[in-house]
Design a protein around this motif. Structure first.
Motif, short mmCIF file in Angstrom:
data_model
loop_
_atom_site.label_atom_id
_atom_site.label_comp_id
_atom_site.label_asym_id
_atom_site.label_seq_id
_atom_site.Cartn_x
_atom_site.Cartn_y
_atom_site.Cartn_z
N ALA A 71 -45.65 -10.82 -166.99
CA ALA A 71 -44.49 -11.71 -167.05
C ALA A 71 -44.10 -12.17 -165.65
CB ALA A 71 -43.31 -11.00 -167.72
N GLN A 72 -44.23 -11.28 -164.68
CA GLN A 72 -43.91 -11.67 -163.31
C GLN A 72 -44.92 -12.69 -162.78
OE1 GLN A 72 -44.02 -8.62 -160.29
NE2 GLN A 72 -42.22 -9.53 -159.34
N ALA A 73 -46.19 -12.51 -163.11
CA ALA A 73 -47.20 -13.47 -162.68
C ALA A 73 -46.96 -14.83 -163.33
CB ALA A 73 -48.59 -12.95 -163.05
N LYS A 74 -46.57 -14.81 -164.59
CA LYS A 74 -46.27 -16.05 -165.29
C LYS A 74 -45.08 -16.76 -164.65
CE LYS A 74 -45.40 -17.72 -169.98
NZ LYS A 74 -45.22 -17.33 -171.39
N ARG A 75 -44.07 -15.98 -164.29
CA ARG A 75 -42.88 -16.55 -163.64
C ARG A 75 -43.25 -17.14 -162.29
NH1 ARG A 75 -37.80 -12.74 -162.33
NH2 ARG A 75 -37.46 -12.86 -164.56
N ALA A 76 -44.11 -16.44 -161.54
CA ALA A 76 -44.52 -16.94 -160.22
C ALA A 76 -45.31 -18.24 -160.35
CB ALA A 76 -45.34 -15.87 -159.50
N ASN A 77 -46.21 -18.30 -161.34
CA ASN A 77 -46.97 -19.53 -161.56
C ASN A 77 -46.06 -20.69 -161.95
OD1 ASN A 77 -49.43 -18.38 -160.98
ND2 ASN A 77 -49.89 -17.86 -163.10
N ARG A 78 -45.09 -20.43 -162.80
CA ARG A 78 -44.15 -21.47 -163.21
C ARG A 78 -43.34 -21.97 -162.01
NH1 ARG A 78 -40.27 -18.84 -166.50
NH2 ARG A 78 -39.11 -18.64 -164.58
N ASP A 79 -42.87 -21.04 -161.18
CA ASP A 79 -42.09 -21.43 -160.01
C ASP A 79 -42.94 -22.23 -159.03
OD1 ASP A 79 -39.94 -20.11 -161.12
OD2 ASP A 79 -40.13 -18.33 -159.82
N GLU A 80 -44.21 -21.86 -158.88
CA GLU A 80 -45.10 -22.58 -157.99
C GLU A 80 -45.34 -24.01 -158.49
OE1 GLU A 80 -49.67 -22.29 -156.30
OE2 GLU A 80 -48.72 -20.52 -157.15
N LYS A 81 -45.55 -24.15 -159.80
CA LYS A 81 -45.75 -25.49 -160.37
C LYS A 81 -44.51 -26.35 -160.21
CE LYS A 81 -49.28 -24.36 -163.77
NZ LYS A 81 -49.61 -24.28 -165.20
N GLN A 82 -43.33 -25.76 -160.39
CA GLN A 82 -42.09 -26.52 -160.21
C GLN A 82 -41.92 -26.95 -158.76
OE1 GLN A 82 -39.03 -23.95 -161.76
NE2 GLN A 82 -39.32 -24.66 -163.86
N ALA A 83 -42.29 -26.08 -157.83
CA ALA A 83 -42.19 -26.43 -156.41
C ALA A 83 -43.15 -27.56 -156.06
CB ALA A 83 -42.46 -25.21 -155.55
N GLN A 84 -44.37 -27.51 -156.61
CA GLN A 84 -45.34 -28.57 -156.37
C GLN A 84 -44.87 -29.89 -156.96
OE1 GLN A 84 -48.99 -27.10 -158.00
NE2 GLN A 84 -49.43 -25.79 -156.23
N LYS A 85 -44.28 -29.81 -158.14
CA LYS A 85 -43.77 -31.02 -158.80
C LYS A 85 -42.62 -31.62 -157.99
CE LYS A 85 -42.10 -32.62 -163.27
NZ LYS A 85 -41.74 -32.21 -164.65
N ALA A 86 -41.74 -30.77 -157.50
CA ALA A 86 -40.61 -31.26 -156.69
C ALA A 86 -41.10 -31.89 -155.39
CB ALA A 86 -39.65 -30.12 -156.40
N ALA A 87 -42.11 -31.28 -154.78
CA ALA A 87 -42.67 -31.83 -153.53
C ALA A 87 -43.33 -33.18 -153.80
CB ALA A 87 -43.67 -30.86 -152.92
N ALA A 88 -44.03 -33.31 -154.92
CA ALA A 88 -44.68 -34.58 -155.27
C ALA A 88 -43.63 -35.66 -155.53
CB ALA A 88 -45.57 -34.40 -156.49
N GLN A 89 -42.56 -35.32 -156.19
CA GLN A 89 -41.50 -36.29 -156.45
C GLN A 89 -40.83 -36.73 -155.14
OE1 GLN A 89 -38.94 -34.34 -159.26
NE2 GLN A 89 -40.16 -34.99 -161.02
N LYS A 90 -40.68 -35.79 -154.21
CA LYS A 90 -40.07 -36.12 -152.93
C LYS A 90 -40.95 -37.08 -152.14
CE LYS A 90 -37.77 -33.71 -149.16
NZ LYS A 90 -37.50 -32.40 -148.56
N ARG A 91 -42.28 -36.84 -152.18
CA ARG A 91 -43.21 -37.75 -151.50
C ARG A 91 -43.17 -39.13 -152.13
NH1 ARG A 91 -46.78 -33.10 -151.40
NH2 ARG A 91 -47.66 -33.86 -153.35
N THR A 92 -43.08 -39.18 -153.46
CA THR A 92 -43.03 -40.46 -154.17
C THR A 92 -41.77 -41.22 -153.80
OG1 THR A 92 -44.24 -39.46 -156.00
CG2 THR A 92 -43.13 -41.52 -156.45
N ARG A 93 -40.66 -40.55 -153.68
CA ARG A 93 -39.40 -41.22 -153.31
C ARG A 93 -39.47 -41.78 -151.89
NH1 ARG A 93 -35.74 -36.38 -155.19
NH2 ARG A 93 -36.17 -36.49 -157.38
N ARG A 94 -40.11 -41.03 -150.99
CA ARG A 94 -40.23 -41.51 -149.59
C ARG A 94 -41.07 -42.78 -149.53
NH1 ARG A 94 -41.62 -36.07 -146.26
NH2 ARG A 94 -39.71 -34.95 -146.72
N ARG A 95 -42.14 -42.80 -150.32
CA ARG A 95 -43.04 -43.97 -150.30
C ARG A 95 -42.37 -45.21 -150.89
NH1 ARG A 95 -48.41 -40.93 -152.54
NH2 ARG A 95 -48.75 -39.69 -150.69
N SER A 96 -41.55 -45.00 -151.91
CA SER A 96 -40.91 -46.14 -152.57
C SER A 96 -39.70 -46.66 -151.79
CB SER A 96 -40.49 -45.77 -153.99
OG SER A 96 -39.49 -44.76 -153.97
N SER A 97 -39.20 -45.90 -150.84
CA SER A 97 -38.01 -46.33 -150.07
C SER A 97 -38.34 -47.31 -148.99
CB SER A 97 -37.32 -45.14 -149.42
OG SER A 97 -36.84 -44.28 -150.40
#
Length: 97
Positions: A71-97
């Motif tokens: 369960a801890q490994a699953k939680r860590a994977n989920r948190d990592e995916k969310q962090a990657q998704k947030a970083a990708a969205q941040k890069r997308t916002r910078r490019r569109s600005s």
């Protein structure tokens, strides 16, 4: 406080009390020693489970042999995916600005 009344720890304590009552006046035999060793192992496992649960709830790392490790490994994977998704969205916002 909720950990103290978990079924594993509560069961180990009540079993220890009944074992104490049953062996108080009887002679020490190999069966009695084996019963006490068995109780000690059960109690140690219950305390370990409480410790792992508490560490898991606080977000700390639990041992790999713990039932909570997957369960801890699953939680860590989920948190990592969310962090990657947030970083990708941040890069997308910078490019569109």
């Amino acid at each position: 406080m909720r950990y103290l009344f978990g079924t594993g720890l509560f069961g180990a304590i009540t079993t220890g009390v009944s074992l104490l009552r049953g062996t108080r006046e009887s002679p020490v035999t190999w069966r009695a020693v084996l019963a006490w060793v068995s109780w000690a192992i059960t109690f140690a496992l219950a305390v370990g489970a409480v410790r792992d649960t508490r560490r898991f709830d606080r977000g700390l790392e639990v041992a790999l042999d713990s039932p909570l490790a997957p369960a801890q490994a699953k939680r860590a994977n989920r948190d990592e995916k969310q962090a990657q998704k947030a970083a990708a969205q941040k890069r997308t916002r910078r490019r569109s600005s």
